[in-house]
Design an enzyme around this catalytic site. Structure first.
Site, PDB file in Angstrom:
ATOM      1  N   SER A  21      -1.333   9.014 -54.111  1.00 59.48           N
ATOM      2  CA  SER A  21      -0.848  10.461 -54.010  1.00 59.48           C
ATOM      3  C   SER A  21      -0.415  12.002 -53.019  1.00 59.48           C
ATOM      4  O   SER A  21       0.916  12.349 -52.211  1.00 59.48           O
ATOM      5  CB  SER A  21      -0.729  10.732 -55.316  1.00 59.48           C
ATOM      6  N   LYS A  79       2.605  11.614 -50.974  1.00 61.61           N
ATOM      7  CA  LYS A  79       3.970  11.687 -51.372  1.00 61.61           C
ATOM      8  C   LYS A  79       4.883  13.330 -50.273  1.00 61.61           C
ATOM      9  O   LYS A  79       5.868  13.578 -50.577  1.00 61.61           O
ATOM     10  CB  LYS A  79       3.949  12.182 -52.765  1.00 61.61           C
ATOM     11  N   TYR A  88       6.544   2.354 -51.808  1.00 67.74           N
ATOM     12  CA  TYR A  88       5.671   3.088 -52.351  1.00 67.74           C
ATOM     13  C   TYR A  88       4.216   2.831 -52.363  1.00 67.74           C
ATOM     14  O   TYR A  88       2.841   3.605 -51.943  1.00 67.74           O
ATOM     15  CB  TYR A  88       6.237   3.718 -54.418  1.00 67.74           C
ATOM     16  N   TYR A 111      -0.154  17.734 -60.822  1.00 68.31           N
ATOM     17  CA  TYR A 111       0.801  16.745 -61.739  1.00 68.31           C
ATOM     18  C   TYR A 111       0.206  17.778 -63.108  1.00 68.31           C
ATOM     19  O   TYR A 111       0.706  19.112 -63.148  1.00 68.31           O
ATOM     20  CB  TYR A 111       0.300  16.092 -62.563  1.00 68.31           C
ATOM     21  N   VAL A 116      -5.059  10.114 -56.479  1.00 65.33           N
ATOM     22  CA  VAL A 116      -6.478   9.415 -57.447  1.00 65.33           C
ATOM     23  C   VAL A 116      -7.307   8.580 -56.788  1.00 65.33           C
ATOM     24  O   VAL A 116      -8.612   8.372 -57.000  1.00 65.33           O
ATOM     25  CB  VAL A 116      -5.529   7.963 -58.387  1.00 65.33           C
TER      26      VAL A 116
HETATM   27  N1  GLU Z   1      -1.394   4.633 -56.902  1.00 61.77           N
HETATM   28  C1  GLU Z   1      -1.108   5.609 -57.943  1.00 61.77           C
HETATM   29  C2  GLU Z   1      -0.581   5.821 -58.748  1.00 61.77           C
HETATM   30  O1  GLU Z   1       0.602   5.415 -58.350  1.00 61.77           O
HETATM   31  C3  GLU Z   1      -1.422   7.223 -57.369  1.00 61.77           C
HETATM   32  C4  GLU Z   1      -1.529   7.854 -58.720  1.00 61.77           C
HETATM   33  C5  GLU Z   1      -1.730   8.778 -57.936  1.00 61.77           C
HETATM   34  O2  GLU Z   1      -2.367   9.082 -56.529  1.00 61.77           O
HETATM   35  O3  GLU Z   1      -2.143  10.423 -58.321  1.00 61.77           O
HETATM   36  O4  GLU Z   1      -0.307   5.209 -59.844  1.00 61.77           O
END
Ligand code: GLU
Length: 313
Positions: A64, A67, A191, A243, A261
């Site tokens: 993420s 992003k 994505y 988050y 993650v």
């Molecule tokens: N590939 C993970 C998902 O989309 C990324 C989530 C993250 O890094 O927080 O579920």
């Protein structure tokens, strides 16, 4: 050795000795296999000096953290029109939550939860075949990091695709509201591939320089985004980058940061440093446990904080 070089290596040594390291993400085999004992830290200063320690050259799945780069790219394409399709408020929900979407008519709270990142991917896909949209993001990241060796880990991308049922649900749900404009599987492909970009702490800290330097790239004058846009991306990282633990990260570290993650975090001390840290073990909120602790130590020792009086060390 400068004080900062010593601090960076002291923090890495302290983290190497920690026994409580969190839990490695297990939703896909390529992440579940990662050795939790790894830890890397890299600090790039405004004058270009680089301090790094631990496993700072080891590429990891940025997940993420991508992003941030995808958002920057989407804003470059459609500017403030993006904010008609995605909000700018902390969600207070986990990264892959679906509950707010129904109440809020398919408009995700912010670009850093998965639903928001899918809308951003959909914007980046416009006018392109998915392969070209992914290639464009990868070239952008390589440009930001000044490093042509950055690649996408295809095994991770494949595994994301095979197990991404919640993301598939999110994309289809937003398609029903008209907020995903392409076939959901195409947007999801973009994505999943952006999540699978692999970078080391050094590459990630280099790529974050434009956010430290008011939108300009490296030591050259080349501008990536305007100073206002760099400030705004930092503001979103501070309020939404972790988050439902974004408030806690702001409290403990006091810097804009975006976690993934894979255990990576990119943090920005505006005007001072671009920092990347990686330790694959996650806390209960899905953020790197030792990565957060290391940033807390670094911010405490340097006084770097967006809440400190300006000019502080
Ligand atoms: N590939 C993970 C998902 O989309 C990324 C989530 C993250 O890094 O927080 O579920």
């Amino acid at each position: 050795m400068t004080d900062l070089a010593r601090l960076v290596s002291d923090i890495a040594a302290e983290m190497a000795a920690c026994s409580e390291r969190g839990t490695v993400a297990s939703y896909i085999p390529p992440l579940a296999r990662i050795d939790p004992r790894q830890f890397g830290l890299c600090v790039v200063l405004a004058d270009g000096t680089v301090h790094q320690a631990g496993d700072s050259e080891q590429p990891f799945s940025i997940q993420s953290v991508s992003k941030v780069f995808a958002l920057t790219q989407a804003l470059g394409k459609i500017g403030d029109a993006l904010w008609r399709r995605v909000g700018r408020e902390p969600s207070g929900t986990p990264f892959n939550s679906i509950v707010q979407l129904e109440r809020e008519q398919g408009i995700p709270r912010n670009p850093f939860i998965n639903a928001g990142a899918l809308v951003v991917a959909d914007v980046n896909l416009a006018g392109h075949a998915p392969k070209l949209a992914i290639g464009e993001l990868l070239r952008f990241v390589r440009y930001l990091a000044d490093d042509e060796t950055i690649v996408i880990d295809e095994a991770v991308a494949r595994a994301e695709q095979e197990t991404g049922f919640r993301n598939i649900a999110l994309a289809n749900y937003m398609r029903a509201f008209g907020n995903i404009r392409h076939a959901p599987e195409l947007t999801l492909g973009v994505y999943f591939h952006q999540c699978a970009i692999a970078m080391s702490c050094r590459q990630l800290a280099m790529a974050g320089r434009f956010l430290m330097q008011g939108g300009s790239h490296g030591r050259q004058a080349a501008r990536v985004v305007s100073p206002q846009r760099a400030r705004r991306i930092n503001a979103l990282m501070l309020t939404c980058g972790h988050y439902d633990a974004s408030g806690d990260f702001a409290f403990r570290v006091g810097l804009p940061g975006k976690s993934g993650v894979g255990g990576g975090i990119l943090a920005i001390a505006p005007g001072k440093a671009s920092i990347a840290v990686w330790s694959p073990g996650l806390n209960a909120n899905g953020n790197s446990m030792l990565g957060t602790l290391a940033l807390e130590r670094l911010a405490e020792a340097t006084g770097w904080s967006v809440f400190a009086p300006s000019g502080q060390a």
